[in-house]
Write a protein that holds these residues in place. Structure first.
Motif, mmCIF file in Angstrom:
data_model
loop_
_atom_site.group_PDB
_atom_site.id
_atom_site.type_symbol
_atom_site.label_atom_id
_atom_site.label_comp_id
_atom_site.label_asym_id
_atom_site.label_seq_id
_atom_site.Cartn_x
_atom_site.Cartn_y
_atom_site.Cartn_z
ATOM 1 N N GLY A 204 0.822 -1.197 0.000
ATOM 2 C CA GLY A 204 0.000 0.000 0.000
ATOM 3 C C GLY A 204 0.857 1.246 0.000
ATOM 4 O O GLY A 204 1.892 1.310 0.666
ATOM 5 N N MET A 205 0.429 2.250 -0.741
ATOM 6 C CA MET A 205 1.176 3.505 -0.841
ATOM 7 C C MET A 205 0.353 4.692 -0.373
ATOM 8 O O MET A 205 0.702 5.837 -0.608
ATOM 9 N N GLY A 206 -0.754 4.401 0.292
ATOM 10 C CA GLY A 206 -1.624 5.472 0.764
ATOM 11 C C GLY A 206 -2.782 5.702 -0.183
ATOM 12 O O GLY A 206 -2.621 5.641 -1.408
ATOM 13 N N GLY A 207 -3.968 5.950 0.378
ATOM 14 C CA GLY A 207 -5.145 6.167 -0.450
ATOM 15 C C GLY A 207 -5.452 4.946 -1.289
ATOM 16 O O GLY A 207 -5.425 3.810 -0.804
ATOM 17 N N THR A 208 -5.713 5.179 -2.554
ATOM 18 C CA THR A 208 -6.032 4.075 -3.466
ATOM 19 C C THR A 208 -4.801 3.541 -4.195
ATOM 20 O O THR A 208 -4.919 2.628 -5.016
ATOM 21 N N GLN A 209 -3.627 4.115 -3.899
ATOM 22 C CA GLN A 209 -2.407 3.698 -4.602
ATOM 23 C C GLN A 209 -1.908 2.371 -4.047
ATOM 24 O O GLN A 209 -1.737 2.204 -2.835
ATOM 25 N N LEU A 210 -1.654 1.431 -4.959
ATOM 26 C CA LEU A 210 -1.214 0.097 -4.572
ATOM 27 C C LEU A 210 -0.207 -0.419 -5.590
ATOM 28 O O LEU A 210 -0.460 -0.379 -6.797
ATOM 29 N N ALA A 211 0.939 -0.878 -5.088
ATOM 30 C CA ALA A 211 1.935 -1.522 -5.952
ATOM 31 C C ALA A 211 1.835 -3.034 -5.763
ATOM 32 O O ALA A 211 1.709 -3.511 -4.634
ATOM 33 N N ARG A 212 1.889 -3.765 -6.863
ATOM 34 C CA ARG A 212 1.838 -5.229 -6.800
ATOM 35 C C ARG A 212 3.122 -5.810 -7.379
ATOM 36 O O ARG A 212 3.772 -5.193 -8.233
ATOM 37 N N GLY A 213 3.472 -6.996 -6.911
ATOM 38 C CA GLY A 213 4.648 -7.679 -7.434
ATOM 39 C C GLY A 213 4.544 -7.871 -8.936
ATOM 40 O O GLY A 213 3.576 -8.466 -9.423
ATOM 41 N N CYS A 214 5.510 -7.363 -9.652
ATOM 42 C CA CYS A 214 5.502 -7.439 -11.125
ATOM 43 C C CYS A 214 6.497 -8.498 -11.568
ATOM 44 O O CYS A 214 7.704 -8.381 -11.304
ATOM 45 N N LEU A 215 6.017 -9.526 -12.226
ATOM 46 C CA LEU A 215 6.883 -10.592 -12.718
ATOM 47 C C LEU A 215 7.519 -10.159 -14.035
ATOM 48 O O LEU A 215 6.812 -9.838 -14.999
ATOM 49 N N ILE A 216 8.846 -10.143 -14.059
ATOM 50 C CA ILE A 216 9.600 -9.813 -15.269
ATOM 51 C C ILE A 216 10.388 -11.055 -15.682
ATOM 52 O O ILE A 216 11.042 -11.692 -14.846
ATOM 53 N N SER A 217 10.324 -11.390 -16.949
ATOM 54 C CA SER A 217 10.934 -12.625 -17.449
ATOM 55 C C SER A 217 11.946 -12.328 -18.548
ATOM 56 O O SER A 217 11.662 -11.551 -19.464
ATOM 57 N N ILE A 218 13.112 -12.965 -18.423
ATOM 58 C CA ILE A 218 14.135 -12.929 -19.473
ATOM 59 C C ILE A 218 14.059 -14.252 -20.222
ATOM 60 O O ILE A 218 14.141 -15.325 -19.598
ATOM 61 N N HIS A 219 13.922 -14.198 -21.530
ATOM 62 C CA HIS A 219 13.690 -15.411 -22.310
ATOM 63 C C HIS A 219 14.948 -15.866 -23.044
ATOM 64 O O HIS A 219 15.941 -15.126 -23.141
ATOM 65 N N GLN A 220 14.859 -17.073 -23.588
ATOM 66 C CA GLN A 220 16.009 -17.692 -24.250
ATOM 67 C C GLN A 220 16.522 -16.858 -25.415
ATOM 68 O O GLN A 220 17.720 -16.787 -25.672
ATOM 69 N N ASN A 221 15.638 -16.188 -26.118
ATOM 70 C CA ASN A 221 16.023 -15.368 -27.272
ATOM 71 C C ASN A 221 16.424 -13.944 -26.878
ATOM 72 O O ASN A 221 16.489 -13.053 -27.720
#
Length: 519
Positions: A204-221
């Motif tokens: 929570g960042m206050g009020g309606t602001q919310l950060a969620r875990g963002c999945l970032i993927s590095i691929h074979q190419n």
């Protein structure tokens, strides 16, 4: 100049562009290690004391060729204007020729400028010959097309990071490796947990602001994919996620990462994270979270980072130590967040109390509470109150349009005491021998710029993690330590003032560290 400059330098004498049309030499700067060499835009030991690869020499030649083409076109226009006796046009054209001529005379400045404005067609395009008069295809939709922008970005990623490229392909720095291993030691990453449970993490960042875990993927190419911005950033700007993805493009263009998945918090800070199996990359985490700190400056476009870095380098060049004021300078907003159980003085002595300054019961948030009861429990409040009585501390609040306001009686009191002032430019800040890296709502984001400026940087103790290279800073070698509650700040400054020669060495060591460890 193209060709002649490219091959005139002895490969045993580092990057010949650094010595061209300069009083610097490889012997003086790299062998005799004269610290005065490293003053100016993009002139660093790590860039200058090593030969350029063919790729980066070709990159420079391409940029230089574009500048020469534009300069030649302006010269032709000048001749046409002179023949037509259009004196005003001659004068205007001459004004536009001056900066191009200056760039040709200083190759490192040219490179620095090009890497500060990668979205400009004037240095990167192969077809835009001149800036004024504006040619239609230089400003039109043709240049702004997605395909052309991507082409220019690829050139920028390949051409503007020679130090990173050399280091990433060279042997690992042993000290940095140890620092990273210490940071990784408590982590127990498991791909299945990262993929399954990581996206459910939230802050929570206050009020309606919310950060969620963002999945970032590095691929074979070598491609990179990330969660949607709508998932990562609820009701706040997702610029940090974009900045991290831009940084990954630079990394992937230089030395691609292996296949992996990781989590990012695109919000301001991570004060809670209960999954060591799913560590989170973040702008800043506390010392008690399973997090890994990324550079604060990644919230900027890489070109903005170059421009900000240039401020520090120019400060060192413009302002000699002996001409600076023996005082500490600070300007900032009232961005410290308040935790009800945080007591500044005990926190400076007790780790458990320090944790209470940032860690609250689940669901509760630190808040921007500035009133007559709270303000002296907040580090920034203590700093500006010290400046009211200590003549060699010049610390003032500046106006903020984004933070919740202070209580009216506190603001009125501080204004009556003369503790508000305008922002200062970098040219004004560099006139002081001492600066302080004060935390705001999280770890300070100024430290990486301050170290380049040639001032002694004082760093208070704090509950926050910093990115791995900054953990290699040594107290009394690269910076001066200060307690969390600033109770010893006056003593530290008095010592610096009475030991000016030693203070100058600390400032120089900080600059040397910045040039070797941070570009």
């Amino acid at each position: 100049m193209v060709g002649r400059l490219s091959h005139a330098a002895d490969p045993q004498e580092g990057n010949g562009l650094c010595w061209y049309n300069s009083n610097r030499t490889y012997l003086r700067c790299c062998i005799e290690a004269d610290l005065a060499c490293w003053q100016g835009i993009w002139v660093t030991e790590e860039l200058c004391c090593h030969s350029l690869t063919d790729q980066y020499q070709q990159c420079f030649d391409s940029i230089e060729q574009n500048v020469l083409v534009k300069l030649q076109k302006l010269r032709e226009l000048q001749l046409e204007a002179e023949a037509a006796e259009l004196e005003h046009h001659v004068s205007t054209i001459r004004e536009h020729m001056y900066p191009y001529e200056a760039l040709v005379a200083q190759p490192m400045a040219m490179w620095s400028y090009a890497c500060s404005v990668p979205d400009s067609p004037l240095l990167w395009s192969d077809f835009c010959d001149c800036c004024d008069p504006v040619e239609p295809y230089c400003e039109g939709e043709g240049f702004r097309s997605q395909e052309l922008q991507e082409h220019v970005w690829r050139l920028y990623a390949r051409c503007c990071f020679p130090v990173y490229a050399r280091k990433s392909w060279g042997p690992a720095d042993a000290d940095l490796q140890r620092t990273i291993e210490v940071a990784l030691q408590p982590m127990r990453p498991r791909t299945s947990i990262i993929q399954k449970d990581g996206p459910d993490l939230s802050w929570g960042m206050g009020g309606t602001q919310l950060a969620r875990g963002c999945l970032i993927s590095i691929h074979q190419n070598a491609t990179v994919t990330a969660c949607p911005e709508t998932h990562a950033c609820q009701d706040f700007d997702c610029s940090y996620l974009r900045a991290v993805l831009l940084a990954l493009q630079v990394i992937q263009a230089t030395r691609p990462l292996p296949v992996l998945d990781f989590l990012l918090n695109a919000g301001d800070e991570t004060v809670e994270n209960t999954l060591p199996e799913a560590p989170v990359f973040t702008r800043t985490g506390t010392r008690w979270t399973s997090t890994l700190a990324l550079p604060f400056e990644w919230q900027l476009h890489p070109a903005q980072c170059v421009r900000k870095l240039r401020e520090g380098m120019l400060a060192l060049e413009r302002s000699r130590w002996e001409e600076r004021s023996s005082a500490l300078i600070w300007r900032g907003t009232h961005s410290n967040l308040w935790a009800p159980d945080c007591k500044a003085a005990p926190a400076s002595r007790d780790e458990a109390m320090m944790a209470r300054c940032v860690t609250l019961p689940a669901g509760e948030l630190r808040e921007s509470v500035w009133n007559l009861s709270t303000w002296l429990q907040l580090p920034r409040g203590r700093l500006i109150w010290l400046s009211r009585f200590v003549p060699f501390i010049d610390a003032k609040f500046v106006e903020s349009r984004t933070l919740p306001p202070m209580s009216p009686d506190l603001e009125r009191f501080l204004r009556d005491e003369g503790l508000f002032a305008p922002w200062l430019s970098a040219a004004e800040v560099e006139q002081y021998k001492y600066q302080i890296a004060m935390e705001g709502n999280s770890a300070t984001d100024r430290l990486t710029w301050q170290l380049f400026m040639g001032s002694v940087v004082l760093i208070p103790d704090q509950p926050w993690q910093v990115m791995a290279p900054l953990n290699m800073l040594q107290p009394w070698i690269h910076f001066v330590p200060v307690s969390y509650d600033l109770s010893d700040l006056m003593d530290r400054l008095q010592w610096l003032i009475s030991h000016d020669a030693e203070a100058k060495v600390i400032a120089q060591n900080g600059v040397a560290f910045a040039h070797r460890g941070l570009p």
